[in-house]
Design a protein around this motif. Structure first.
Motif, mmCIF file in Angstrom:
data_model
loop_
_atom_site.group_PDB
_atom_site.id
_atom_site.type_symbol
_atom_site.label_atom_id
_atom_site.label_comp_id
_atom_site.label_asym_id
_atom_site.label_seq_id
_atom_site.Cartn_x
_atom_site.Cartn_y
_atom_site.Cartn_z
ATOM 1 N N SER A 139 -1.118 3.408 6.282
ATOM 2 C CA SER A 139 -0.265 2.974 5.168
ATOM 3 C C SER A 139 -0.358 3.940 3.994
ATOM 4 O O SER A 139 0.642 4.265 3.347
ATOM 5 C CB SER A 139 -0.645 1.560 4.718
ATOM 6 O OG SER A 139 -0.389 0.621 5.737
ATOM 7 N N VAL A 140 -1.568 4.402 3.707
ATOM 8 C CA VAL A 140 -1.745 5.376 2.631
ATOM 9 C C VAL A 140 -1.051 6.687 2.979
ATOM 10 O O VAL A 140 -0.355 7.284 2.160
ATOM 11 C CB VAL A 140 -3.246 5.616 2.355
ATOM 12 C CG1 VAL A 140 -3.443 6.800 1.398
ATOM 13 C CG2 VAL A 140 -3.884 4.361 1.775
ATOM 14 N N TYR B 45 -4.873 0.983 13.764
ATOM 15 C CA TYR B 45 -4.366 0.593 12.453
ATOM 16 C C TYR B 45 -4.223 -0.920 12.353
ATOM 17 O O TYR B 45 -4.192 -1.633 13.348
ATOM 18 C CB TYR B 45 -3.017 1.262 12.162
ATOM 19 C CG TYR B 45 -2.128 1.502 13.354
ATOM 20 C CD1 TYR B 45 -2.198 2.704 14.046
ATOM 21 C CD2 TYR B 45 -1.242 0.526 13.815
ATOM 22 C CE1 TYR B 45 -1.400 2.943 15.149
ATOM 23 C CE2 TYR B 45 -0.443 0.760 14.922
ATOM 24 C CZ TYR B 45 -0.526 1.975 15.589
ATOM 25 O OH TYR B 45 0.256 2.199 16.691
ATOM 26 N N ASN B 46 -4.135 -1.371 11.098
ATOM 27 C CA ASN B 46 -3.938 -2.787 10.795
ATOM 28 C C ASN B 46 -2.492 -3.023 10.373
ATOM 29 O O ASN B 46 -1.860 -2.139 9.791
ATOM 30 C CB ASN B 46 -4.885 -3.233 9.680
ATOM 31 C CG ASN B 46 -6.342 -3.100 10.078
ATOM 32 O OD1 ASN B 46 -6.690 -3.230 11.248
ATOM 33 N ND2 ASN B 46 -7.200 -2.837 9.110
ATOM 34 N N THR C 237 0.835 -1.203 0.000
ATOM 35 C CA THR C 237 0.000 0.000 0.000
ATOM 36 C C THR C 237 0.865 1.247 0.000
ATOM 37 O O THR C 237 0.561 2.236 -0.679
ATOM 38 C CB THR C 237 -0.932 0.008 1.225
ATOM 39 O OG1 THR C 237 -1.744 -1.158 1.205
ATOM 40 C CG2 THR C 237 -1.825 1.237 1.227
ATOM 41 N N THR D 13 0.781 3.858 -3.158
ATOM 42 C CA THR D 13 0.372 5.244 -2.898
ATOM 43 C C THR D 13 1.449 6.232 -3.333
ATOM 44 O O THR D 13 1.143 7.240 -3.977
ATOM 45 C CB THR D 13 0.062 5.439 -1.405
ATOM 46 O OG1 THR D 13 -0.937 4.506 -0.997
ATOM 47 C CG2 THR D 13 -0.419 6.853 -1.131
ATOM 48 N N GLN E 46 -9.621 2.732 10.528
ATOM 49 C CA GLN E 46 -8.248 3.052 10.892
ATOM 50 C C GLN E 46 -8.040 4.565 10.977
ATOM 51 O O GLN E 46 -8.701 5.332 10.278
ATOM 52 C CB GLN E 46 -7.276 2.496 9.854
ATOM 53 C CG GLN E 46 -7.253 0.994 9.727
ATOM 54 C CD GLN E 46 -6.176 0.546 8.769
ATOM 55 O OE1 GLN E 46 -4.995 0.550 9.087
ATOM 56 N NE2 GLN E 46 -6.582 0.168 7.568
ATOM 57 N N LYS E 47 -7.097 4.973 11.795
ATOM 58 C CA LYS E 47 -6.689 6.375 11.820
ATOM 59 C C LYS E 47 -5.323 6.470 12.481
ATOM 60 O O LYS E 47 -4.914 5.604 13.256
ATOM 61 C CB LYS E 47 -7.687 7.255 12.551
ATOM 62 C CG LYS E 47 -7.749 7.050 14.059
ATOM 63 C CD LYS E 47 -8.679 8.060 14.704
ATOM 64 C CE LYS E 47 -8.762 7.871 16.225
ATOM 65 N NZ LYS E 47 -9.628 8.893 16.851
ATOM 66 N N LYS F 21 -6.649 9.159 7.930
ATOM 67 C CA LYS F 21 -7.108 7.778 7.795
ATOM 68 C C LYS F 21 -6.010 6.891 7.213
ATOM 69 O O LYS F 21 -5.046 7.372 6.635
ATOM 70 C CB LYS F 21 -8.337 7.731 6.892
ATOM 71 C CG LYS F 21 -9.514 8.562 7.386
ATOM 72 C CD LYS F 21 -10.061 8.028 8.689
ATOM 73 C CE LYS F 21 -11.292 8.798 9.133
ATOM 74 N NZ LYS F 21 -11.820 8.322 10.425
ATOM 75 N N ASN F 22 -6.178 5.609 7.337
ATOM 76 C CA ASN F 22 -5.298 4.575 6.770
ATOM 77 C C ASN F 22 -3.818 4.952 6.841
ATOM 78 O O ASN F 22 -3.267 5.567 5.921
ATOM 79 C CB ASN F 22 -5.669 4.276 5.321
ATOM 80 C CG ASN F 22 -5.062 2.956 4.867
ATOM 81 O OD1 ASN F 22 -3.930 2.625 5.212
ATOM 82 N ND2 ASN F 22 -5.797 2.202 4.079
#
Length: 341
Positions: A290-291, A158-159, A16, A20, A265-266, A287-288
């Motif tokens: 990884s992004v 987060y993941n 990711t 991105t 996620q945040k 948010k996210n």
């Protein structure tokens, strides 16, 4: 004006973070060379169809000379993880070709290479934390005085990818990423004096908080003897429960981290500067993670072409000290930012 003829190599085109970074830099007009382990896995996905992107099949575990992949390019981004396994190899290959290198991880290489006579530019820790967190802290410290207290919380919900989980476990088992239950007083790392900030933000109150002086903060306070910082990491209770089992087998911890699936996620960074009875607060939320890391990575790469070049290995906070990172981030992602740097 960006020179469209500049070429950037991205190692790790299926993560990711790598995807991105590629999207952002492609829109800026760069020519991109993107490596993936197996082209067959993505050929039907529609990824990397832009005319300014070339796709290459490369397995860093099998390829002894990755330098030939990015020979003649203008910059290399290392988005392959785990960082503990791959960052040093990618950085050294880029330095051997005298090509600037940017990595969202690799901050552990700062101390290892600080006194080396390496030629070239390397920026490590170019993500959210480390990365934007250190940049925000450094920005606040420019106007800090000896008796000010800086409070900082970084973390979120987060993941974990497999690579991120492996890095996280390596760090917590060896404390490579920081020192838990600690604070900074007069530029020295001492036992924590408080378990939570003086004024805990409401939006963070549902998360567990632990005093933690990150490796990034340790780099920032080098040679600055009158800094007072209370820093914390914040995450869901479930994550801290996993961390408390750090005596378990590495594989079990990695699997447990990867099993944490959060639909919302945040990531956030909260910094408060206390001056006697007065204070100012700066807050970032996105948010996210990884992004966001991929976007910050792209901003860092682009900044190298816009700023005077410096040889050596740097954190993002150090190299982009005078660069308006948040202004650039506002252009490409929706996030909340309060307070002024």
């Amino acid at each position: 004006m960006i020179n469209n003829r500049r070429t950037i190599c991205i190692l790790g085109g299926t993560s990711t973070v790598g995807v991105t970074a590629c999207k952002v830099l492609s829109k800026l007009g760069y020519s991109l060379r993107v490596s993936v382990r197996n082209i067959e896995t993505i050929k039907d996905t529609g990824m990397y169809m832009a005319p300014n992107i070339q796709l290459f099949e490369l397995d860093i575990d099998k390829e002894s000379n990755i330098g030939k992949f990015f020979k003649g390019s203008d910059l290399v981004i290392g988005a392959i993880g785990p960082s503990a396994d791959y960052s040093e190899k990618m950085l050294l290959e880029a330095m051997a070709e005298n090509i600037p290198y940017v990595d969202p991880g690799g901050i552990h290489l700062i101390r290892k290479m600080r006194n080396s006579s390496m030629k070239g530019t390397a920026i490590v820790g170019s993500g959210i934390f480390p990365g934007l967190s250190g940049w925000m802290l450094s920005s606040v410290l420019k106007e800090a005085f000896n008796d000010d207290l800086i409070e900082m919380i970084i973390g979120g919900v987060y993941n974990f990818s497999k690579a991120a989980a492996i890095d996280y476990v390596e760090e917590i088992k060896s404390y490579k990423a920081g020192i838990p239950m600690a604070c900074v007083r007069n530029g020295k790392i001492l036992p924590a004096q408080k378990r939570s900030p003086l004024n805990l933000p409401t939006r963070i109150s549902k998360l567990s908080i632990l005093p933690y002086v990150t490796e990034e903060i340790q780099e920032i306070i080098q040679g600055k003897y009158m800094l007072n910082i209370d820093s914390y990491t914040a995450a869901p209770v479930s994550l801290f429960s996993i961390v408390n089992k750090a005596h378990c087998q590495k594989k079990d911890l990695v699997n447990a981290l990867m099993g944490q699936k959060n639909s919302n996620q945040k990531a956030f960074i909260w910094v408060r500067q206390n001056k006697g009875n007065d204070s100012r607060c700066i807050y970032f939320e996105g948010k996210n993670p990884s992004v966001l890391t991929g976007e910050i990575l792209a901003i860092t790469a682009n900044a190298i072409f816009e700023m005077p070049r410096k040889d050596g290995i740097y954190t993002m906070a150090s190299y982009l000290e005078k660069y308006q990172v948040l202004d650039e981030l506002k252009k490409i992602d929706k996030f909340k930012s309060e307070g002024k740097i």
